[in-house]
Design an enzyme around this catalytic site. Structure first.
Site, PDB file in Angstrom:
ATOM      1  N   ASP A  34     -20.561  49.114  19.359  1.00 55.66           N
ATOM      2  CA  ASP A  34     -19.749  48.098  20.048  1.00 55.66           C
ATOM      3  C   ASP A  34     -20.287  47.951  21.466  1.00 55.66           C
ATOM      4  O   ASP A  34     -20.682  48.947  22.086  1.00 55.66           O
ATOM      5  CB  ASP A  34     -18.282  48.578  20.085  1.00 55.66           C
ATOM      6  N   PHE A  83     -17.907  43.329  12.339  1.00 60.71           N
ATOM      7  CA  PHE A  83     -16.791  42.713  13.069  1.00 60.71           C
ATOM      8  C   PHE A  83     -17.250  42.085  14.385  1.00 60.71           C
ATOM      9  O   PHE A  83     -16.577  41.216  14.921  1.00 60.71           O
ATOM     10  CB  PHE A  83     -15.737  43.762  13.451  1.00 60.71           C
ATOM     11  N   SER A 127     -12.656  34.381   8.113  1.00 60.84           N
ATOM     12  CA  SER A 127     -11.328  33.961   8.561  1.00 60.84           C
ATOM     13  C   SER A 127     -10.829  32.796   7.721  1.00 60.84           C
ATOM     14  O   SER A 127     -11.629  31.971   7.246  1.00 60.84           O
ATOM     15  CB  SER A 127     -11.434  33.529  10.027  1.00 60.84           C
ATOM     16  N   TYR A 152     -16.325  28.404  17.369  1.00 64.93           N
ATOM     17  CA  TYR A 152     -15.937  29.695  16.796  1.00 64.93           C
ATOM     18  C   TYR A 152     -15.803  29.577  15.271  1.00 64.93           C
ATOM     19  O   TYR A 152     -16.399  30.351  14.511  1.00 64.93           O
ATOM     20  CB  TYR A 152     -14.616  30.196  17.411  1.00 64.93           C
ATOM     21  N   LYS A 156     -18.036  31.204  11.840  1.00 65.61           N
ATOM     22  CA  LYS A 156     -17.540  31.911  10.639  1.00 65.61           C
ATOM     23  C   LYS A 156     -18.143  31.283   9.385  1.00 65.61           C
ATOM     24  O   LYS A 156     -18.601  31.978   8.477  1.00 65.61           O
ATOM     25  CB  LYS A 156     -16.008  31.868  10.588  1.00 65.61           C
ATOM     26  N   ASN A 202      -2.819  34.699  21.191  1.00 64.30           N
ATOM     27  CA  ASN A 202      -2.181  34.809  19.880  1.00 64.30           C
ATOM     28  C   ASN A 202      -0.688  35.091  20.007  1.00 64.30           C
ATOM     29  O   ASN A 202      -0.222  35.619  21.010  1.00 64.30           O
ATOM     30  CB  ASN A 202      -2.852  35.906  19.046  1.00 64.30           C
TER      31      ASN A 202
HETATM   32  N1  UDP Z   1       1.898  30.145  18.952  1.00 63.24           N
HETATM   33  C1  UDP Z   1       2.961  29.819  19.780  1.00 63.24           C
HETATM   34  N2  UDP Z   1       2.972  30.318  21.049  1.00 63.24           N
HETATM   35  C2  UDP Z   1       1.968  31.112  21.537  1.00 63.24           C
HETATM   36  C3  UDP Z   1       0.885  31.445  20.687  1.00 63.24           C
HETATM   37  C4  UDP Z   1       0.886  30.943  19.397  1.00 63.24           C
HETATM   38  O1  UDP Z   1       3.878  29.106  19.374  1.00 63.24           O
HETATM   39  O2  UDP Z   1       2.028  31.496  22.706  1.00 63.24           O
HETATM   40  C5  UDP Z   1       1.882  29.628  17.567  1.00 63.24           C
HETATM   41  C6  UDP Z   1       0.668  28.768  17.252  1.00 63.24           C
HETATM   42  O3  UDP Z   1       0.918  27.425  17.605  1.00 63.24           O
HETATM   43  C7  UDP Z   1       0.539  28.984  15.746  1.00 63.24           C
HETATM   44  C8  UDP Z   1       1.053  30.402  15.509  1.00 63.24           C
HETATM   45  O4  UDP Z   1       1.801  30.740  16.694  1.00 63.24           O
HETATM   46  O5  UDP Z   1       1.383  28.100  15.068  1.00 63.24           O
HETATM   47  C9  UDP Z   1      -0.063  31.426  15.356  1.00 63.24           C
HETATM   48  O6  UDP Z   1      -0.969  31.261  16.433  1.00 63.24           O
HETATM   49  P1  UDP Z   1      -2.133  32.285  16.717  1.00 63.24           P
HETATM   50  O7  UDP Z   1      -2.888  31.778  17.918  1.00 63.24           O
HETATM   51  O8  UDP Z   1      -1.587  33.671  16.784  1.00 63.24           O
HETATM   52  O9  UDP Z   1      -3.032  32.221  15.404  1.00 63.24           O
HETATM   53  P2  UDP Z   1      -3.818  30.975  14.730  1.00 63.24           P
HETATM   54  O10 UDP Z   1      -3.468  29.713  15.446  1.00 63.24           O
HETATM   55  O11 UDP Z   1      -5.232  31.351  14.856  1.00 63.24           O
HETATM   56  O12 UDP Z   1      -3.347  30.957  13.320  1.00 63.24           O
END
Ligand code: UDP
Length: 342
Positions: A34, A83, A127, A152, A156, A202
């Site tokens: 890493d 990873f 992903s 990104y 993938k 996230n």
């Molecule tokens: N989300 C949210 N508020 C945040 C971060 C994420 O409402 O501060 C929502 C985002 O719009 C999505 C879900 O949570 O519907 C998951 O988002 P994340 O970024 O964790 O994963 P990804 O979009 O990659 O699935």
């Protein structure tokens, strides 16, 4: 008898560290490589404490071909799990070349060195982003890949294709791409978990940091989507369950049980959970109130996606096991540990 040795690139990261723990528990030797660009040595310490083993850690950048060659000279790897990659969608849109260079070069180095040293088994960390906005739910591995909406996401897809094409050309190689849904939670020991740098992008780290008082208020991105409660739907997979899927994939390869030399598996629970459901569940399980507000939609968000994990269930003998409530409790325990709240 010598135990099989697995190279885990990005093994100091969130999923890599949990996977290393599960590999060691399953009887594999592991070497972590890493560059610590988005991870901390403390994660390696956590892994060593949980396993009670002095797991070798090599600080290197997988893009550094000479350093990678030295690593492959030093150890005999039976398999690699790759990873090591940059993973921030927004950053990749701003700095596409950095993402293409890093994510593609590092993977090509790994594949070439496995090939050059006659090591057949390669697991790539892919992903569900490759499915884009799916036309049908749940998505199976046969669901079409959609054009990527970020560099990104494109890396993938490209890495999946690099693996597919290389395995097709070289009959001595085997590849498995695991398509992760949304990994969340932390190890039950409370010694390893996600370590977001800066403002979390996230959902779950943002929730736990809000609960800990680091962030003032969670913004729920949209409540006017065509879903039952108007918020987006995802398939949240416990990180320890996800880690175990890698062990199952490695076993399948080493035991010679692959049906095809390149295989793809969805790694999810098969259950869709909305943002608002997740927030309420987090509050209930952990007995707290979360400060949140409804905000506008986030650009580029998928409305809904969840996995059909049948192929992984049947072929890998792997199932998502940990209940969502336990996962959400582990996420909060980890945040309390980080914030010194216990
Ligand atoms: N989300 C949210 N508020 C945040 C971060 C994420 O409402 O501060 C929502 C985002 O719009 C999505 C879900 O949570 O519907 C998951 O988002 P994340 O970024 O964790 O994963 P990804 O979009 O990659 O699935």
């Amino acid at each position: 008898m010598k135990q099989p040795c697995v190279l885990v690139t990005g093994g100091a990261g969130y999923i890599g560290s949990h996977t290393t723990v599960e590999l060691v528990a399953a009887g594999f030797d592991v070497v972590i490589a890493d560059n610590l660009s988005n991870s901390e040595l403390s994660a390696v310490d956590g892994v060593r404490r949980i396993t009670g083993r002095e797991i070798p850690f090599v600080e290197l950048d997988c893009c550094d071909r000479a350093a990678m060659t030295r690593l492959f000279d030093q150890y005999d790897f039976d398999a690699v799990i790759h990873f090591a990659a940059s993973k921030a969608v927004g950053e990749s849109v701003r700095e596409p070349l950095r993402y293409y260079r890093n994510n593609l070069t590092s993977f090509m180095n790994v594949v070439e060195l496995m090939q050059a040293t006659g090591r057949p088994n390669i697991v790539f960390s892919s992903s569900c982003t490759v499915y884009g906005e799916p036309d049908e739910q749940p998505v199976t591995e046969r669901s079409p890949r959609k054009p990527a909406t970020s560099p990104y996401g494109n890396t993938k897809q490209m890495c999946e294709d690099i693996l597919l094409d290389t395995v097709a050309a070289d009959k001595s190689l085997r590849g498995i791409a695991l398509r992760y849904f949304n990994p969340i939670g932390a190890h039950p020991s409370g010694l390893i978990g996600e370590l977001p740098r800066g403002v979390p992008q996230n959902l779950v780290p943002y929730i736990t940091q809000t609960a800990a008082g680091i962030r003032e208020c969670l913004a729920v991105f949209g409540d006017d989507y065509p879903t039952p409660d108007g918020s987006c739907i995802r398939d949240y997979i416990d990180v320890v369950d996800l880690a175990r899927a890698h062990v199952a994939a490695i076993r399948r390869m080493i035991d010679g049980r692959c049906r095809e030399r390149y295989e793809v598996f969805n790694i999810g629970t098969g259950r869709g959970v909305s943002v608002l459901e997740l927030v309420r569940r987090f509050e209930l399980v952990n007995g707290l109130k979360l400060n949140y507000r409804i905000a506008g939609r986030r650009e580029g968000d998928i409305v809904a996606i969840w996995a059909d994990p049948t192929r992984a269930n049947e072929e890998l003998g792997w199932h998502a096991e940990r209940p969502l409530d336990e996962t959400l409790a582990s996420a909060w325990r980890w945040q309390r540990h980080l914030s010194g709240l216990d």
